[in-house]
Design a protein around this motif. Structure first.
Motif, short mmCIF file in Angstrom:
data_model
loop_
_atom_site.label_atom_id
_atom_site.label_comp_id
_atom_site.label_asym_id
_atom_site.label_seq_id
_atom_site.Cartn_x
_atom_site.Cartn_y
_atom_site.Cartn_z
N TRP A 135 0.79 -1.23 0.00
CA TRP A 135 0.00 0.00 0.00
C TRP A 135 0.83 1.29 0.00
N PRO A 136 1.85 1.43 0.85
CA PRO A 136 2.58 2.70 0.90
C PRO A 136 3.22 3.11 -0.43
N SER A 137 3.56 2.14 -1.27
CA SER A 137 4.26 2.46 -2.51
C SER A 137 3.35 2.50 -3.73
N LEU A 138 2.06 2.27 -3.55
CA LEU A 138 1.14 2.29 -4.68
C LEU A 138 0.84 3.71 -5.13
N SER A 139 0.68 3.88 -6.43
CA SER A 139 0.26 5.17 -6.97
C SER A 139 -1.20 5.44 -6.62
N TRP A 140 -1.63 6.68 -6.75
CA TRP A 140 -3.01 7.01 -6.43
C TRP A 140 -3.98 6.23 -7.32
N TRP A 141 -3.61 5.99 -8.57
CA TRP A 141 -4.47 5.26 -9.48
C TRP A 141 -4.59 3.79 -9.07
N HIS A 142 -3.46 3.19 -8.69
CA HIS A 142 -3.48 1.79 -8.25
C HIS A 142 -4.27 1.66 -6.95
N ARG A 143 -4.13 2.61 -6.05
CA ARG A 143 -4.91 2.59 -4.81
C ARG A 143 -6.41 2.68 -5.11
N PHE A 144 -6.77 3.54 -6.05
CA PHE A 144 -8.18 3.66 -6.42
C PHE A 144 -8.71 2.34 -6.96
N ARG A 145 -7.93 1.66 -7.79
CA ARG A 145 -8.36 0.37 -8.33
C ARG A 145 -8.52 -0.66 -7.22
N VAL A 146 -7.61 -0.65 -6.24
CA VAL A 146 -7.72 -1.56 -5.10
C VAL A 146 -9.01 -1.28 -4.33
N SER A 277 -7.16 -0.59 16.86
CA SER A 277 -6.35 -1.37 17.81
C SER A 277 -4.97 -1.72 17.28
N HIS A 278 -4.69 -1.41 16.02
CA HIS A 278 -3.39 -1.71 15.43
C HIS A 278 -2.71 -0.41 15.02
N PRO A 279 -1.76 0.04 15.79
CA PRO A 279 -1.13 1.33 15.51
C PRO A 279 -0.39 1.40 14.18
N ASP A 280 -0.05 0.24 13.60
CA ASP A 280 0.66 0.26 12.33
C ASP A 280 -0.28 0.24 11.14
N SER A 281 -1.58 0.32 11.38
CA SER A 281 -2.54 0.36 10.29
C SER A 281 -2.48 1.72 9.59
N SER A 282 -2.40 1.71 8.28
CA SER A 282 -2.21 2.93 7.51
C SER A 282 -3.39 3.88 7.66
N ARG A 283 -3.10 5.13 7.99
CA ARG A 283 -4.16 6.13 8.11
C ARG A 283 -4.83 6.38 6.76
N SER A 284 -4.04 6.35 5.68
CA SER A 284 -4.62 6.58 4.36
C SER A 284 -5.52 5.44 3.93
N TRP A 285 -5.39 4.28 4.58
CA TRP A 285 -6.31 3.18 4.32
C TRP A 285 -7.56 3.32 5.18
N ARG A 286 -7.39 3.68 6.44
CA ARG A 286 -8.51 3.76 7.38
C ARG A 286 -9.60 4.71 6.91
N LYS A 287 -9.21 5.81 6.31
CA LYS A 287 -10.22 6.80 5.93
C LYS A 287 -11.13 6.32 4.80
N TRP A 288 -10.72 5.24 4.11
CA TRP A 288 -11.52 4.73 3.01
C TRP A 288 -12.45 3.59 3.42
N ILE A 289 -12.43 3.20 4.69
CA ILE A 289 -13.28 2.09 5.13
C ILE A 289 -14.76 2.36 4.83
N PRO A 290 -15.31 3.55 5.10
CA PRO A 290 -16.73 3.80 4.76
C PRO A 290 -17.01 3.65 3.28
N PHE A 291 -16.04 3.97 2.44
CA PHE A 291 -16.27 3.84 0.98
C PHE A 291 -16.38 2.38 0.57
#
Length: 328
Positions: A135-146, A277-291
């Motif tokens: 996840w940290p190294s993915l481009s914005w487009w690849h993240r969107f596809r994920v 509960s997992h401090p190493d969970s990516s913040r940029s991932w967490r914000k997309w959970i509702p989506f």
């Protein structure tokens, strides 16, 4: 979260950018290691590399679980588990693999562990990287596809009743028609149930709220457990380490041991609780959970679970029944 015919047609239009094949992993060949004897498989496990040996992840309770998965053939891993969870993962994974186009590893047979208790579940090896690493190294487009693919997967899980029919009871799927013990992040830490009906599950949760109100003075005036939404097939442990970006360019979902039929908002609530509960969970991932999984912040949903969390973590699954005692 939309679960309409329109969204289904939208995914057909977006097919070229989704990270899954039209048939998922439905036609995967049998595992080569299945032809070996239990003794041969145990011998291979003793000298085989552990594919999760470097996947040490730390919760707030400092719990680590590396080294349970051995690669015993080019296409096969052996996952050490207790018997009941292994059977549940085997059944749930195969149900999803044959009913959706979500790429999940094919499951083989259970092999008895000859050196201690438990069994080994044979599963298809998925070459690739966990989304936690990628996840940290993915481009914005690849993240969107994920994210779009992941949303599509949950959309499919919530429509599985159209293929396999509505569940007779909440909890893990059952091949014998008998309700099974339930485990998961939103349930009691020691497991709970089995539950004969959705109503029984809702009463179990509501009773824990009454206990918290009476003995800890917490949750006073809280909205009741939300059982108004339908039961949907739910992974219950979706996080970045259970998603693999395969070398075949598909997004794979693994570790279905806690899956089952639960209120549809459970998926988002479980993902949110894991992230907290997992401090190493990516913040940029967490914000997309509702989506990807929808909202779980409505009254009677995640706020309810957080309020009774002490009873889930620290109290036994069977506590005093206050629901019946408080009825006139």
């Amino acid at each position: 979260m939309l679960t309409t015919l329109f969204e289904g047609w939208l995914y057909i239009f977006l097919r070229p950018i989704l990270l899954c094949n039209p048939n998922g992993n439905r036609y995967a060949p049998s595992l080569t290691a299945e032809a070996l004897s239990d003794q041969d498989i145990n011998d291979l496990i003793a000298c085989s590399p552990k594919v999760d040996a470097d996947s040490v992840y730390v919760t707030k309770l400092a719990c680590n679980y590396p080294g349970r998965v051995s690669k015993i053939a080019s296409d096969t891993v052996a996952k050490r588990m207790s018997t009941d969870p292994a059977q549940q993962e085997q059944l749930s994974t195969e149900l999803v693999r044959t009913s959706t186009n979500i790429p999940v590893p094919r499951c083989g047979r259970l092999v008895k562990c000859l050196t201690s208790t438990g069994v080994y579940l044979l599963q298809q090896f998925v070459p690739g990287r966990t989304l936690h690493d990628a996840w940290p190294s993915l481009s914005w487009w690849h993240r969107f596809r994920v994210l779009l693919t992941f949303r599509y997967y949950i959309y499919q899980l919530r429509r599985m009743t159209e293929r396999v029919g509505p569940p007779s009871f909440p909890g893990p799927p059952s091949c014998d028609g008998i309700p099974k013990y339930c485990k998961g992040r939103l349930l009691n830490s020691a497991g709970c149930g089995p539950f004969q009906s959705y109503r029984e599950l809702a009463r179990w949760y509501q009773n824990r709220l009454l206990v918290m109100q009476r003995f800890r003075k917490q949750g006073l005036g809280l909205a009741p457990f939300d059982s108004t939404v339908p039961l949907a097939f739910t992974h219950m442990d979706l996080h970045l380490r259970n998603l693999i970006l395969g070398d075949d360019r598909q997004l794979w979902v693994i570790d279905w041991a806690e899956a089952g039929w639960y209120p549809s908002w459970f998926e988002a609530a479980s993902m949110s609780m894991y992230a907290k509960s997992h401090p190493d969970s990516s913040r940029s991932w967490r914000k997309w959970i509702p989506f990807v999984a929808g909202s779980c912040d409505n009254p009677g949903q995640l706020p309810f679970i957080m309020t009774i969390s002490y009873s889930l973590e620290c109290m036994p699954p069977d506590i005093m029944n206050l629901i019946d005692s408080e009825q006139p």
